[in-house]
Design an enzyme around this catalytic site. Structure first.
Site, PDB file in Angstrom:
ATOM      1  CB  CYS A 113      -1.004   2.811   5.534  1.00  0.00           C
ATOM      2  SG  CYS A 113      -1.410   1.108   5.043  1.00  0.00           S
ATOM      3  CG  ASP A 155      13.208 -18.239 -15.476  1.00  0.00           C
ATOM      4  OD1 ASP A 155      13.033 -17.142 -14.898  1.00  0.00           O
ATOM      5  OD2 ASP A 155      12.281 -19.023 -15.714  1.00  0.00           O
ATOM      6  CG  HIS A 193       7.370 -19.517 -16.914  1.00  0.00           C
ATOM      7  ND1 HIS A 193       7.343 -18.395 -16.115  1.00  0.00           N
ATOM      8  CD2 HIS A 193       8.675 -19.935 -16.938  1.00  0.00           C
ATOM      9  CE1 HIS A 193       8.568 -18.153 -15.657  1.00  0.00           C
ATOM     10  NE2 HIS A 193       9.385 -19.061 -16.148  1.00  0.00           N
ATOM     11  CB  CYS A 208      -5.040   2.681   5.422  1.00  0.00           C
ATOM     12  SG  CYS A 208      -4.539   2.518   3.692  1.00  0.00           S
ATOM     13  CB  CYS A 220       7.157 -14.899 -15.068  1.00  0.00           C
ATOM     14  SG  CYS A 220       5.435 -15.322 -15.389  1.00  0.00           S
ATOM     15  CB  CYS A 226      -4.724  -1.089   1.852  1.00  0.00           C
ATOM     16  SG  CYS A 226      -3.790  -1.166   3.395  1.00  0.00           S
ATOM     17  CD  GLU A 232      12.473 -19.433 -10.269  1.00  0.00           C
ATOM     18  OE1 GLU A 232      12.663 -20.415  -9.537  1.00  0.00           O
ATOM     19  OE2 GLU A 232      11.729 -18.483  -9.953  1.00  0.00           O
ATOM     20  CB  CYS A 256      -0.913   0.014   1.231  1.00  0.00           C
ATOM     21  SG  CYS A 256      -1.958   1.487   1.345  1.00  0.00           S
TER      22      CYS A 256
END
Length: 358
Positions: free
Chosen positions: A127, A231, A214, A164, A187, A161, A234, A124
């Protein structure tokens, strides 16, 4: 005698003439084959009406944004300001054959650990709440702000959120230059921005698309003389069975999209005896080969530069050869495949990427 010698063409002119001749032969061959393809009414109907063919066609433009010289310049400035080259210098000889491989490994590590940030749910901004349990997904809307359109956001995810009560937006940007600024995402964003960084170094890179949601990339290693799996999510280098065996991801189709051609590289990413396979039933296999050939012939026919035409056609031939033999095998076969590291436990479980057999 001296007049005879001076009248001989230079090596440069001979090389240029040979290149032009070879390019003309390949261009004639390409156009001849493309003419036959256009006369094949069944193949043309497949290209126009088959949904999977349409999806493949849509992938052909994935590499275009990375050709933008302003984007590349911006990306290169970021790399040069990073500690990547200093760390590389500490490793030793810059003239060694594996220098570029080591450079890419350093880039991967820096990118994963210091540059880009994974987002499950955005924190958020009002806050500062980072508790994922207290951030609720409330849907998504289409882009509506100037910055959304400039960043080529596909969708704007919306959250609330609980701490808040503020509404939070998370634009899913596709413009790789914009991602150099935001430096966060999942990704898709990770791969998008990383490819731009790789291209800025003058490396030969291609986009990898998996039908089971992916994406990653490969780069051509002159040292290894083949395309190498990367990748960025990763920090993975040359580990193509990571998904199928490590994550336990069930897979069917994997395509590699270069600047000028597309190739089916599924066999590289699915183990020969894997149980994690899905049916390849979107199109007949022989038809798929014809479709890819037709698309590549069309792409080749639009290359006007002789040097580029020869390089791309040679790349396609090399791709065919490497996919037939052991050249796709990693230099170091991983003895232990890790489950997916990026993403929340719940998210990975839903996608079947937690390393557990289903």
């Amino acid at each position: 005698m001296s007049e005879t010698i001076s009248s001989l063409p230079s090596l440069n002119s001979i090389a240029s003439s040979l290149r032009s001749t070879m390019a003309r032969i390949r261009r004639q061959s390409t156009n001849s084959l493309l003419y036959k393809v256009k006369q094949d009414t069944r193949l043309q109907k497949l290209l126009q009406n088959n949904h999977f063919c349409q999806k493949i066609i849509s992938l052909l433009s994935l590499m275009k944004p990375y050709q933008n010289e302003e984007y590349q310049s911006k990306a290169l400035d970021i790399i040069l300001a990073s500690p990547i080259y200093k760390r590389l210098d500490k490793e030793g000889d810059s003239s060694s054959k594996d220098y570029t491989d080591r450079l890419v490994k350093q880039l991967l590590k820096w990118y994963k650990e210091e540059f880009f940030k994974w987002v499950n749910k955005p924190e958020c901004p009002n806050c500062g709440n980072k508790d994922q349990e207290k951030i609720q997904n409330i849907g998504a809307v289409q882009p509506y702000l100037k910055q959304h359109f400039e960043g080529q956001a596909a969708v704007i995810e919306q959250y609330r959120c609980k701490a808040c009560g503020s509404n939070i937006e998370f634009p899913r940007y596709n413009n790789p230059s914009k991602l150099l600024d935001t430096r966060e995402g999942r990704c898709g964003e990770w791969n998008n921005c990383f490819i731009l960084l790789m291209k800025s170094l003058g490396l030969k890179v291609r986009y990898l698309w998996n039908m089971e949601d992916h994406v990653w990339c490969e780069y051509f290693s002159n040292n290894l003389q083949r395309w190498v799996h990367l990748d960025s999510c990763e920090n993975a280098f040359d580990n193509p069975l990571l998904y199928n065996e490590g994550w336990g991801k069930k897979m069917s189709y994997v395509f590699a999209i270069s600047d000028h051609y597309v190739v089916d590289v599924t066999q590289k990413y699915i183990g020969a005896n894997s149980k994690n396979t899905l049916p390849r039933d979107k199109i007949d296999e022989d038809d798929l080969k014809k479709v890819l050939a037709a698309l590549n012939l069309s792409l080749l026919s639009h290359i006007s530069d002789d040097k580029t035409l020869l390089e791309v056609s040679s790349d396609i031939i090399l791709d065919h050869k490497t996919m037939q033999g052991n050249a796709i095998t990693p230099t170091e076969v991983q003895s232990h495949m890790l489950p997916r590291q990026s993403g929340s436990v719940e998210w990975k479980s839903k996608r079947g990427e937690n390393g557990q057999e289903s």
